[in-house]
Design an enzyme around this catalytic site. Structure first.
Site, PDB file in Angstrom:
ATOM      1  N   ASP A  64      -9.578   9.363  -8.454  1.00 45.39           N
ATOM      2  CA  ASP A  64      -8.148   9.639  -8.322  1.00 45.39           C
ATOM      3  C   ASP A  64      -7.943  10.283  -6.958  1.00 45.39           C
ATOM      4  O   ASP A  64      -8.427  11.399  -6.720  1.00 45.39           O
ATOM      5  CB  ASP A  64      -7.701  10.576  -9.438  1.00 45.39           C
ATOM      6  CG  ASP A  64      -6.223  10.948  -9.373  1.00 45.39           C
ATOM      7  OD1 ASP A  64      -5.532  10.548  -8.404  1.00 45.39           O
ATOM      8  OD2 ASP A  64      -5.754  11.639 -10.298  1.00 45.39           O
ATOM      9  N   ALA A  92      -3.579   3.153  -2.171  1.00 45.60           N
ATOM     10  CA  ALA A  92      -3.265   3.595  -3.527  1.00 45.60           C
ATOM     11  C   ALA A  92      -1.940   4.340  -3.589  1.00 45.60           C
ATOM     12  O   ALA A  92      -1.655   5.191  -2.738  1.00 45.60           O
ATOM     13  CB  ALA A  92      -4.388   4.491  -4.052  1.00 45.60           C
ATOM     14  N   SER A 143       5.698   1.724   2.944  1.00 45.10           N
ATOM     15  CA  SER A 143       6.703   0.901   2.283  1.00 45.10           C
ATOM     16  C   SER A 143       7.942   0.813   3.151  1.00 45.10           C
ATOM     17  O   SER A 143       8.246   1.726   3.932  1.00 45.10           O
ATOM     18  CB  SER A 143       7.083   1.510   0.928  1.00 45.10           C
ATOM     19  OG  SER A 143       8.153   0.803   0.320  1.00 45.10           O
ATOM     20  N   TYR A 156       9.187   8.130  -5.431  1.00 45.10           N
ATOM     21  CA  TYR A 156       8.490   7.111  -4.634  1.00 45.10           C
ATOM     22  C   TYR A 156       9.066   7.064  -3.223  1.00 45.10           C
ATOM     23  O   TYR A 156       8.318   7.055  -2.238  1.00 45.10           O
ATOM     24  CB  TYR A 156       8.635   5.749  -5.314  1.00 45.10           C
ATOM     25  CG  TYR A 156       7.890   4.633  -4.609  1.00 45.10           C
ATOM     26  CD1 TYR A 156       6.530   4.441  -4.829  1.00 45.10           C
ATOM     27  CD2 TYR A 156       8.541   3.768  -3.743  1.00 45.10           C
ATOM     28  CE1 TYR A 156       5.833   3.421  -4.192  1.00 45.10           C
ATOM     29  CE2 TYR A 156       7.861   2.746  -3.098  1.00 45.10           C
ATOM     30  CZ  TYR A 156       6.510   2.574  -3.328  1.00 45.10           C
ATOM     31  OH  TYR A 156       5.834   1.559  -2.692  1.00 45.10           O
ATOM     32  N   SER A 159       8.114  10.083  -1.233  1.00 43.90           N
ATOM     33  CA  SER A 159       6.701  10.043  -0.854  1.00 43.90           C
ATOM     34  C   SER A 159       6.463   9.078   0.293  1.00 43.90           C
ATOM     35  O   SER A 159       5.657   9.361   1.195  1.00 43.90           O
ATOM     36  CB  SER A 159       5.850   9.663  -2.063  1.00 43.90           C
ATOM     37  OG  SER A 159       6.002   8.301  -2.426  1.00 43.90           O
TER      38      SER A 159
END
Length: 294
Positions: A64, A92, A143, A156, A159
């Site tokens: 993780d 990730a 993104s 999201y 981040s």
């Protein structure tokens, strides 16, 4: 495809989607691989296919990235096995859908832990190794939503804006490191399992936007950019039109984006609240976890 047998590549989020396709692309070029994700079973499957595709050696490391000690352990194991890394791909991430006030705080915080602090941990370990070695290429997958804010995905989007800033800062700080390159890849909508597997508190089943690209398109861009000088790359059918609207007509963008997200990003199927794969890995979509449409 050019053979890169001497290259050793570490990829996070390698069990599905963009990370999986990136691992296979590097495998086809003859690279040795370190594949990282939380679930071992899916990683082992990817590793098997990478060996068939041409990777001479594949190291499977379940971890993780939100745990900095786990990230440190990944790099220690990779360097113990291969001696060095040439390319690190930080891919990730997790996501949560819903209004800001409807997403539980622990889910919100977990998205930021993985996507921001996890990405920072991977970048830190990669750059420390590259500086000790004198060269290396770090590719961070962000993104389009790290450049244009939309509603109903607040943790999201926050981040990914942070990741965009991190890439810019690291490029500034590595300018004097002649043989270390720092890249940002900014995908638009990509047809992957992130939509059904994500946390969802919207009341509706999430789906990929109509203007989407296959994950292999992102993988090709990642492999290509990893051998070039430091740069950013927007990759997606809708990226440029969306960025133009967001920057040039912000008032109009904000008026239209909420109803557009409601129509285009969600089906009409009802969905019970679910934490999805944010806090623990799962291969089972929301509709199959007892959150079936009704």
């Amino acid at each position: 495809m050019e053979r890169t047998t001497s290259r050793t590549v570490l990829i996070t989020g390698a069990s599905r989607g963009i990370g999986e396709r990136t691992a296979l692309r590097f495998a086809e070029s003859g690279a040795r691989l370190v594949v990282v994700a939380r679930g071992r079973a899916a990683l082992e499957d990817v590793a098997d296919r990478c060996r068939i595709a041409g990777a001479p050696d594949v190291l499977v490391l379940p971890a993780d990235i939100g745990d900095p000690d786990a990230v440190r352990g990944v790099f220690d194991a990779a360097l113990d096995r291969f001696g060095h890394l040439d390319v690190v791909v930080q891919n990730a991430s997790v996501a949560a859908f819903g209004r800001f006030t409807d997403i539980p705080a622990h889910v919100f915080d977990a998205v930021l832990r993985v996507n921001v602090l996890g990405a920072a941990s991977v970048c830190r370990e990669a750059l420390q190794h590259f500086r000790e070695r004198g060269r290396g290429s770090l590719v961070v997958v962000g993104s389009l939503l790290g450049h244009a804010a939309v509603p109903l995905m607040s943790p999201y989007v926050m981040s990914k804006f942070a990741v965009t800033a991190l890439v810019r800062i690291l490029r500034q700080e590595t300018r004097a490191d002649r043989d270390i390159t720092m890249h940002g890849i900014w995908p638009g909508a990509v047809d992957t399992a992130i939509y059904p597997l994500s946390a969802n508190y919207s009341g509706r089943l999430a789906r990929v936007l109509p203007l989407n690209d296959p994950p292999d398109k992102m993988a090709r861009a990642i492999v290509d950019i990893s051998s070039r000088r430091s740069r950013d790359r927007q990759v997606g059918l809708a990226n440029r039109p969306m960025l133009l609207g967001y920057r040039l007509l912000p008032w109009a963008f904000d008026v239209m984006v909420r109803p557009m997200m409601g129509v285009l990003s969600f089906t009409r199927d009802r969905l019970d609240p679910t934490p999805g794969n944010v806090e623990a890995p799962t291969d089972v979509p929301a509709v199959a976890r007892g959150h079936a449409p009704r």
